[in-house]
Scaffold this motif. Structure first.
Motif, PDB file in Angstrom:
ATOM      1  N   ASP A  90       0.846  -1.191   0.000  1.00 37.79           N
ATOM      2  CA  ASP A  90       0.000   0.000   0.000  1.00 37.79           C
ATOM      3  C   ASP A  90       0.877   1.235   0.000  1.00 37.79           C
ATOM      4  OD1 ASP A  90      -2.350  -1.484   0.063  1.00 37.79           O
ATOM      5  OD2 ASP A  90      -2.378  -1.533   2.253  1.00 37.79           O
ATOM      6  N   CYS A  91       0.536   2.205  -0.821  1.00 36.43           N
ATOM      7  CA  CYS A  91       1.279   3.466  -0.888  1.00 36.43           C
ATOM      8  C   CYS A  91       1.072   4.242   0.411  1.00 36.43           C
ATOM      9  CB  CYS A  91       0.790   4.298  -2.077  1.00 36.43           C
ATOM     10  SG  CYS A  91       1.560   5.928  -2.172  1.00 36.43           S
ATOM     11  N   PRO A  92       2.167   4.731   1.031  1.00 39.60           N
ATOM     12  CA  PRO A  92       2.013   5.492   2.268  1.00 39.60           C
ATOM     13  C   PRO A  92       1.392   6.879   2.045  1.00 39.60           C
ATOM     14  CG  PRO A  92       4.317   5.418   1.626  1.00 39.60           C
ATOM     15  CD  PRO A  92       3.573   4.521   0.698  1.00 39.60           C
ATOM     16  N   GLU A  93       1.404   7.375   0.813  1.00 40.95           N
ATOM     17  CA  GLU A  93       0.848   8.704   0.521  1.00 40.95           C
ATOM     18  C   GLU A  93      -0.648   8.665   0.250  1.00 40.95           C
ATOM     19  OE1 GLU A  93       2.415  11.712   0.577  1.00 40.95           O
ATOM     20  OE2 GLU A  93       4.130  10.643   1.397  1.00 40.95           O
ATOM     21  N   CYS A  94      -1.064   7.756  -0.667  1.00 33.56           N
ATOM     22  CA  CYS A  94      -2.471   7.760  -1.087  1.00 33.56           C
ATOM     23  C   CYS A  94      -3.230   6.479  -0.740  1.00 33.56           C
ATOM     24  CB  CYS A  94      -2.561   8.031  -2.587  1.00 33.56           C
ATOM     25  SG  CYS A  94      -1.955   6.679  -3.620  1.00 33.56           S
ATOM     26  N   GLY A  95      -2.513   5.433  -0.298  1.00 34.80           N
ATOM     27  CA  GLY A  95      -3.168   4.193   0.100  1.00 34.80           C
ATOM     28  C   GLY A  95      -3.480   3.235  -1.034  1.00 34.80           C
ATOM     29  N   THR A  96      -3.061   3.541  -2.255  1.00 34.78           N
ATOM     30  CA  THR A  96      -3.324   2.664  -3.393  1.00 34.78           C
ATOM     31  C   THR A  96      -2.557   1.355  -3.239  1.00 34.78           C
ATOM     32  OG1 THR A  96      -3.607   4.564  -4.856  1.00 34.78           O
ATOM     33  CG2 THR A  96      -3.138   2.457  -5.919  1.00 34.78           C
ATOM     34  N   ALA A  97      -3.197   0.227  -3.520  1.00 34.03           N
ATOM     35  CA  ALA A  97      -2.548  -1.078  -3.477  1.00 34.03           C
ATOM     36  C   ALA A  97      -1.752  -1.268  -4.768  1.00 34.03           C
ATOM     37  CB  ALA A  97      -3.578  -2.177  -3.319  1.00 34.03           C
ATOM     38  N   CYS A 116      -0.368   7.767  -7.385  1.00 33.89           N
ATOM     39  CA  CYS A 116       0.158   9.127  -7.211  1.00 33.89           C
ATOM     40  C   CYS A 116       1.606   9.278  -7.663  1.00 33.89           C
ATOM     41  CB  CYS A 116       0.036   9.555  -5.747  1.00 33.89           C
ATOM     42  SG  CYS A 116       1.086   8.606  -4.616  1.00 33.89           S
ATOM     43  N   ALA A 117       2.227   8.221  -8.146  1.00 37.98           N
ATOM     44  CA  ALA A 117       3.601   8.222  -8.680  1.00 37.98           C
ATOM     45  C   ALA A 117       4.664   8.496  -7.620  1.00 37.98           C
ATOM     46  CB  ALA A 117       3.745   9.198  -9.839  1.00 37.98           C
ATOM     47  N   THR A 118       4.329   8.308  -6.344  1.00 36.95           N
ATOM     48  CA  THR A 118       5.315   8.438  -5.272  1.00 36.95           C
ATOM     49  C   THR A 118       6.188   7.192  -5.266  1.00 36.95           C
ATOM     50  OG1 THR A 118       3.792   9.723  -3.922  1.00 36.95           O
ATOM     51  CG2 THR A 118       5.594   8.637  -2.764  1.00 36.95           C
ATOM     52  N   GLN A 119       7.502   7.374  -5.035  1.00 40.27           N
ATOM     53  CA  GLN A 119       8.378   6.217  -4.951  1.00 40.27           C
ATOM     54  C   GLN A 119       8.018   5.419  -3.710  1.00 40.27           C
ATOM     55  OE1 GLN A 119      12.547   7.045  -4.987  1.00 40.27           O
ATOM     56  NE2 GLN A 119      13.098   4.910  -5.200  1.00 40.27           N
ATOM     57  N   LEU A 120       7.828   4.124  -3.882  1.00 37.39           N
ATOM     58  CA  LEU A 120       7.438   3.275  -2.770  1.00 37.39           C
ATOM     59  C   LEU A 120       8.637   3.021  -1.866  1.00 37.39           C
ATOM     60  CD1 LEU A 120       5.158   0.832  -4.753  1.00 37.39           C
ATOM     61  CD2 LEU A 120       4.458   2.703  -3.257  1.00 37.39           C
ATOM     62  N   PRO A 121       8.430   2.894  -0.554  1.00 35.38           N
ATOM     63  CA  PRO A 121       9.533   2.805   0.394  1.00 35.38           C
ATOM     64  C   PRO A 121      10.446   1.609   0.193  1.00 35.38           C
ATOM     65  CG  PRO A 121       7.410   2.739   1.537  1.00 35.38           C
ATOM     66  CD  PRO A 121       7.135   2.904   0.100  1.00 35.38           C
ATOM     67  N   HIS A 122       9.941   0.510  -0.317  1.00 36.73           N
ATOM     68  CA  HIS A 122      10.769  -0.672  -0.511  1.00 36.73           C
ATOM     69  C   HIS A 122      11.542  -0.634  -1.821  1.00 36.73           C
ATOM     70  CE1 HIS A 122       7.519  -1.654  -3.186  1.00 36.73           C
ATOM     71  NE2 HIS A 122       8.195  -2.681  -3.636  1.00 36.73           N
TER      72      HIS A 122
END
Length: 93
Positions: A52-59, A70-76
């Motif tokens: 799950d994206c920490p910014e928008c919650g998208t799976a 949202c095109a945010t880089q995922l933490p992993h």
């Protein structure tokens, strides 16, 4: 007098380009500091091949580097195998 006006417009353009470049560098620095401020507790976990994206919650699938919503880089993404990521080098990291 017309040549003086063209020279002043040219200088204004160079000045604006310099300001824009400075803003890009400041934004990159800001993003890098925000990424460093993220703690391990804030990092998302991969469960059943989904993160799950920490910014928008998208799976997103676990092998995604960026969120599909949202095109945010995922933490992993830093832990993923970077063998097939394409050319190295980026403006901000």
């Amino acid at each position: 007098m017309e040549a003086t006006m063209l020279d002043s417009q040219w200088y204004l353009g160079v000045l604006l380009a310099g300001v824009a470049a400075h803003l890009v560098v400041l934004y990159g620095t800001y993003r890098r500091q925000q990424a460093a401020a993220t703690t391990d507790a804030d990092a998302a976990t991969v469960e059943n091949g989904v993160i799950d994206c920490p910014e928008c919650g998208t799976a997103n699938d676990a092998d995604y580097r960026y969120c599909g919503g949202c095109a945010t880089q995922l933490p992993h993404a830093g832990a993923l195998n970077q063998q097939d990521t394409g050319p190295r080098g980026s403006l901000f990291g």
